[in-house]
Design a protein around this motif. Sequence first.
Motif, PDB file in Angstrom:
ATOM      1  N   MET A 302      -3.483 -29.307  12.919  1.00 51.32           N
ATOM      2  CA  MET A 302      -2.464 -28.431  13.523  1.00 51.32           C
ATOM      3  C   MET A 302      -2.671 -28.152  15.023  1.00 51.32           C
ATOM      4  SD  MET A 302      -3.302 -24.734  11.794  1.00 51.32           S
ATOM      5  CE  MET A 302      -4.613 -23.724  12.486  1.00 51.32           C
ATOM      6  N   PRO A 303      -3.947 -28.041  15.515  1.00 50.76           N
ATOM      7  CA  PRO A 303      -4.065 -27.789  16.965  1.00 50.76           C
ATOM      8  C   PRO A 303      -3.537 -28.960  17.805  1.00 50.76           C
ATOM      9  CG  PRO A 303      -6.191 -27.437  15.863  1.00 50.76           C
ATOM     10  CD  PRO A 303      -5.275 -28.087  14.870  1.00 50.76           C
ATOM     11  N   ILE A 304      -3.528 -30.171  17.228  1.00 54.87           N
ATOM     12  CA  ILE A 304      -3.012 -31.319  17.985  1.00 54.87           C
ATOM     13  C   ILE A 304      -1.528 -31.120  18.267  1.00 54.87           C
ATOM     14  CG2 ILE A 304      -2.623 -33.819  17.940  1.00 54.87           C
ATOM     15  CD1 ILE A 304      -5.093 -34.139  16.267  1.00 54.87           C
ATOM     16  N   MET A 308      -0.329 -30.437  22.116  1.00 55.06           N
ATOM     17  CA  MET A 308       0.477 -31.442  22.813  1.00 55.06           C
ATOM     18  C   MET A 308       1.804 -30.849  23.267  1.00 55.06           C
ATOM     19  SD  MET A 308      -1.437 -33.922  23.107  1.00 55.06           S
ATOM     20  CE  MET A 308      -0.249 -34.993  23.877  1.00 55.06           C
ATOM     21  N   ASN A 311       1.113 -29.015  26.427  1.00 53.21           N
ATOM     22  CA  ASN A 311       0.996 -29.906  27.592  1.00 53.21           C
ATOM     23  C   ASN A 311       2.356 -30.382  28.085  1.00 53.21           C
ATOM     24  OD1 ASN A 311      -1.826 -29.871  27.683  1.00 53.21           O
ATOM     25  ND2 ASN A 311      -1.987 -31.497  26.178  1.00 53.21           N
ATOM     26  N   ALA A 312       3.196 -30.818  27.158  1.00 53.70           N
ATOM     27  CA  ALA A 312       4.517 -31.317  27.546  1.00 53.70           C
ATOM     28  C   ALA A 312       5.351 -30.199  28.162  1.00 53.70           C
ATOM     29  CB  ALA A 312       5.230 -31.918  26.338  1.00 53.70           C
ATOM     30  N   THR A 314       4.257 -27.573  29.751  1.00 56.80           N
ATOM     31  CA  THR A 314       3.732 -27.248  31.072  1.00 56.80           C
ATOM     32  C   THR A 314       4.227 -28.235  32.121  1.00 56.80           C
ATOM     33  OG1 THR A 314       1.766 -26.379  30.007  1.00 56.80           O
ATOM     34  CG2 THR A 314       1.614 -26.774  32.358  1.00 56.80           C
ATOM     35  N   GLN A 315       4.330 -29.508  31.749  1.00 54.86           N
ATOM     36  CA  GLN A 315       4.854 -30.503  32.690  1.00 54.86           C
ATOM     37  C   GLN A 315       6.271 -30.149  33.127  1.00 54.86           C
ATOM     38  OE1 GLN A 315       4.584 -34.275  30.643  1.00 54.86           O
ATOM     39  NE2 GLN A 315       2.579 -34.720  31.543  1.00 54.86           N
ATOM     40  N   THR A 316       7.124 -29.943  32.131  1.00 53.47           N
ATOM     41  CA  THR A 316       8.513 -29.626  32.461  1.00 53.47           C
ATOM     42  C   THR A 316       8.607 -28.346  33.271  1.00 53.47           C
ATOM     43  OG1 THR A 316       9.163 -30.646  30.398  1.00 53.47           O
ATOM     44  CG2 THR A 316      10.792 -29.279  31.473  1.00 53.47           C
ATOM     45  N   ALA A 347      12.030 -39.006  24.293  1.00 52.16           N
ATOM     46  CA  ALA A 347      11.251 -40.225  24.513  1.00 52.16           C
ATOM     47  C   ALA A 347       9.760 -39.958  24.297  1.00 52.16           C
ATOM     48  CB  ALA A 347      11.490 -40.761  25.919  1.00 52.16           C
ATOM     49  N   ASN A 348       9.261 -38.879  24.907  1.00 50.46           N
ATOM     50  CA  ASN A 348       7.848 -38.540  24.735  1.00 50.46           C
ATOM     51  C   ASN A 348       7.523 -38.239  23.278  1.00 50.46           C
ATOM     52  OD1 ASN A 348       7.218 -38.781  27.423  1.00 50.46           O
ATOM     53  ND2 ASN A 348       7.427 -36.599  27.884  1.00 50.46           N
ATOM     54  N   CYS A 351       7.316 -41.393  21.053  1.00 50.64           N
ATOM     55  CA  CYS A 351       6.097 -42.181  21.308  1.00 50.64           C
ATOM     56  C   CYS A 351       4.870 -41.474  20.740  1.00 50.64           C
ATOM     57  CB  CYS A 351       5.903 -42.388  22.807  1.00 50.64           C
ATOM     58  SG  CYS A 351       7.169 -43.406  23.548  1.00 50.64           S
ATOM     59  N   LEU A 352       4.715 -40.191  21.087  1.00 48.31           N
ATOM     60  CA  LEU A 352       3.522 -39.467  20.648  1.00 48.31           C
ATOM     61  C   LEU A 352       3.523 -39.300  19.138  1.00 48.31           C
ATOM     62  CD1 LEU A 352       3.410 -36.719  23.407  1.00 48.31           C
ATOM     63  CD2 LEU A 352       1.862 -38.676  23.179  1.00 48.31           C
ATOM     64  N   LEU A 355       2.568 -42.552  17.477  1.00 49.29           N
ATOM     65  CA  LEU A 355       1.142 -42.797  17.719  1.00 49.29           C
ATOM     66  C   LEU A 355       0.273 -41.979  16.762  1.00 49.29           C
ATOM     67  CD1 LEU A 355       0.093 -44.633  19.991  1.00 49.29           C
ATOM     68  CD2 LEU A 355      -0.412 -42.582  21.310  1.00 49.29           C
ATOM     69  N   ILE A 356       0.502 -40.682  16.744  1.00 48.15           N
ATOM     70  CA  ILE A 356      -0.355 -39.813  15.930  1.00 48.15           C
ATOM     71  C   ILE A 356      -0.059 -40.019  14.442  1.00 48.15           C
ATOM     72  CG2 ILE A 356       1.141 -37.752  15.953  1.00 48.15           C
ATOM     73  CD1 ILE A 356      -2.646 -37.653  16.363  1.00 48.15           C
TER      74      ILE A 356
ATOM     75  N   SER B 249      -0.520 -30.377  35.970  1.00 49.06           N
ATOM     76  CA  SER B 249       0.187 -30.487  34.703  1.00 49.06           C
ATOM     77  C   SER B 249       0.466 -31.947  34.364  1.00 49.06           C
ATOM     78  CB  SER B 249       1.502 -29.709  34.766  1.00 49.06           C
ATOM     79  OG  SER B 249       2.396 -30.364  35.626  1.00 49.06           O
ATOM     80  N   ALA B 251       2.523 -33.970  35.894  1.00 49.14           N
ATOM     81  CA  ALA B 251       3.954 -34.269  35.980  1.00 49.14           C
ATOM     82  C   ALA B 251       4.259 -35.206  37.145  1.00 49.14           C
ATOM     83  CB  ALA B 251       4.755 -32.970  36.106  1.00 49.14           C
ATOM     84  N   ARG B 267       4.655 -39.112  32.806  1.00 47.97           N
ATOM     85  CA  ARG B 267       4.291 -37.974  31.972  1.00 47.97           C
ATOM     86  C   ARG B 267       3.633 -38.417  30.681  1.00 47.97           C
ATOM     87  NH1 ARG B 267       9.014 -33.537  32.003  1.00 47.97           N
ATOM     88  NH2 ARG B 267       9.761 -33.805  34.117  1.00 47.97           N
ATOM     89  N   LEU B 268       4.168 -39.512  30.089  1.00 49.40           N
ATOM     90  CA  LEU B 268       3.646 -39.957  28.800  1.00 49.40           C
ATOM     91  C   LEU B 268       2.190 -40.402  28.933  1.00 49.40           C
ATOM     92  CD1 LEU B 268       4.556 -40.214  25.912  1.00 49.40           C
ATOM     93  CD2 LEU B 268       5.284 -42.546  26.374  1.00 49.40           C
ATOM     94  N   LEU B 271       0.148 -37.442  28.796  1.00 45.73           N
ATOM     95  CA  LEU B 271       0.132 -36.844  27.455  1.00 45.73           C
ATOM     96  C   LEU B 271      -0.756 -37.652  26.512  1.00 45.73           C
ATOM     97  CD1 LEU B 271       3.880 -35.785  27.105  1.00 45.73           C
ATOM     98  CD2 LEU B 271       1.917 -34.293  27.461  1.00 45.73           C
ATOM     99  N   ALA B 278      -7.207 -33.982  22.432  1.00 42.07           N
ATOM    100  CA  ALA B 278      -6.820 -33.115  21.309  1.00 42.07           C
ATOM    101  C   ALA B 278      -7.438 -33.626  20.013  1.00 42.07           C
ATOM    102  CB  ALA B 278      -5.296 -33.056  21.195  1.00 42.07           C
TER     103      ALA B 278
END
Lengths: 433, 433
Positions: A302-304, A308, A311-312, A314-316, A347-348, A351-352, A355-356, B249, B251, B267-268, B271, B278
């Motif tokens: 769950m922390p993943i 994540m 993080n995403a 914070t970027q935006t 999109a992010n 992909c993420l 992956l996970i 961040s 970005a 960004r990806l 991440l 993580a």
Amino acid sequence: VEQGDFEGARSLVRPLHPADIADLFELAPQDMRRPIASAIAGLLDGDVLAEMNEWVREELIEALAPHEVAEIATQLDTDDAVAIIEELEEEDQRAVLRAMEPDDRAAIEEALSYPEESAGRLMQRDLIAVPEHWTVGHVLDYLRKNEDLTTDFWEIYVVDHAHHPIGTCKLSWVMRTPRAIGISDVMQREQTLIPVDMDQEEVALRFQKYALISAAVTDPSGRLVGMITVDDIVHIIQEEAGEDILKLSGAGDGDINEPILETVKVRLSWLVVNLGTAVLAASVVGLFQGTISGLVVLAVLMPIVSGMGGNAGTQTMAVAVRALALNQLTSSNTARMILREFRIAIANGLCLGALIGIAVYLIYGNRDLGIVICLAMIINNIIAGLAGILVPVSLDKAGADPAVSSAVFVTTATDVMGFFSFLGLATLWGLHG
Amino acid sequence: VEQGDFEGARSLVRPLHPADIADLFELAPQDMRRPIASAIAGLLDGDVLAEMNEWVREELIEALAPHEVAEIATQLDTDDAVAIIEELEEEDQRAVLRAMEPDDRAAIEEALSYPEESAGRLMQRDLIAVPEHWTVGHVLDYLRKNEDLTTDFWEIYVVDHAHHPIGTCKLSWVMRTPRAIGISDVMQREQTLIPVDMDQEEVALRFQKYALISAAVTDPSGRLVGMITVDDIVHIIQEEAGEDILKLSGAGDGDINEPILETVKVRLSWLVVNLGTAVLAASVVGLFQGTISGLVVLAVLMPIVSGMGGNAGTQTMAVAVRALALNQLTSSNTARMILREFRIAIANGLCLGALIGIAVYLIYGNRDLGIVICLAMIINNIIAGLAGILVPVSLDKAGADPAVSSAVFVTTATDVMGFFSFLGLATLWGLHG
């Protein structure tokens, strides 16, 4: 250097620029500053003080008598003198002002009557203003004959009979023009005027946008009352642009010379707010204790999902806060920006999530767990992208500073929704050990 | 506005400042930009292009023929022309350069020979340099008689016979001085010279520190080769100072006009790096699955410990990154700063630990659980404080940009240590349901 060799210290410091002396001072350990100050006393003039960090300066000024402070302030341009005096306690302010010459006092008092961080505090009153019917020759003679005019100017302002600015003239234009030509033929009529009550951040943006070197400041009736030069603005641009990173992290103004107790107070109050939101997020996990005890690996993963999303988000958020600060994000393109961030988030997330999801499936051999974490990751990335732009934009619309409080809302959203989507989906899916 | 009324659009746009036209353009939706461009074609001169965002400009320039770009570049100062040309593909660059006058081409080619983001790219070659034996009168006559001199200067440089700068003279001093006085009696001998290969960030810091309006640029042999003016620096200060928040961040450069695919890529990749960390933190939780299945509430509380550490670490890191960027954190005060952050971390840890410890005790009625979370919170705050300052300082020492990669290391440290200290202590303490 400071083993009693005062003369040696003085001769080392004398050739330095005031800004370098101020820097030296700030780098010295706190208990050495007073001794250094008395060693190089004669060299610590107003220019050095004006360059100094406010906390370090306060320490020094506290040791001085009001008439000494008054003397220092008198040497300075109005804007620098105001910067020093505005930080004093009210009582000390009055004592210093009483010790000043009436002329200087009036100028400082007038500046202090404008709101903090406004153009009125930044401007200097000494400027060159000439009537529109003068020729270049008149201007040169006027400048040469009047000894007490300022030398600190880069442009000349042309005013009408009511002292309203009607044009600006770069010195280079004046110098390249024969004496007989009228000043109004050389001046530029389009000028950027700064209202005296404009916020300094707005002033800085104008200077930057129009590449100004100096600008005339006008009072509400349009009269020329002062001038702001770019060297005073450069500090503000640097501060305001760098400030956002400190505000977002809740580190106050991040001044490394601030007394430690002050710093703890600022940072701790921010951390306590965040503790509240962390407890809120934890209580979401609490709702799913049954699911977790059936499949402990959920607690591992769950922390993943929440992290994540953080993080995403914070970027935006960083992009949005920057764009708002630079006036690049206005009502005309907000909808487009939200759509843009939404697309990036999808999109992010895809992909993420893929992956996970695949990694989890391969490691734990549990296809359903892989699907659940993939979906939760997609959902939380979308939440992150939307919160990352909607929170700062809404705060800005509501008149709040988006840099200050965006982070709490965004990370709360990504934590809560990260846990909720992952554990919620796991519960719905009926995942168990 | 854009329903075919081209003439109307032109008359609306004509009175605007180039920076405002550029802004208008950036705010317009992407598919409207070409039509607007052709509507106001004559008004889209070099000055407007120079003010424009690089991505938006690229779009426009792609539609132009090389000789049109060359013509636009010729109208501009060297520094602005270089800024436009350096972004083109190599092939287009060559085509544009071939279409330029030999003189202009040589200047641009020379500028392009300096490294990117160096003083050589920023400087303009047109400046006013006079020999030291001239009088003020000579200078004025020279400026008036030579029509093709630049008008874009704020200071005059005095050079010796080898063209080495020996002094700088503000225009205001020249204007306030009688014609017969020698220029070398008016000039200031202490001057800040900028080596041609200096990094633009360093140039910006010098301008800011010494409140410069313009500065002479010298080649390695000390000859005067160009001049940088503060209006070009203001953009850099703004960018460099604001950039850190985006870098922290991950970005990228956070440009809202960047093509979306570019943005996703930047960004990806950040991440994905964070996903790795993580997973690392999650694997620490994995070590303690036995403890968690014995007491599921540990899973509920553990994100609080790791999250609060992350917040505290980010605060310290933001302050450290800022102080490094401003050259306020140097080898002479690093030890003092670390001690300072250590103290702040202990103070914050004690307060937050006590707060959450008591709350947990009251809610769950479990004294041992309260003690464990309190201790873990203190430990993780100390880790956060130390990582928050040591990571950026070490990266800086190693020659890396602390803003870019500090966040990964710091949050990894606080996540890993947050889970490890809390779950580890719970295991040692023998906590169970």
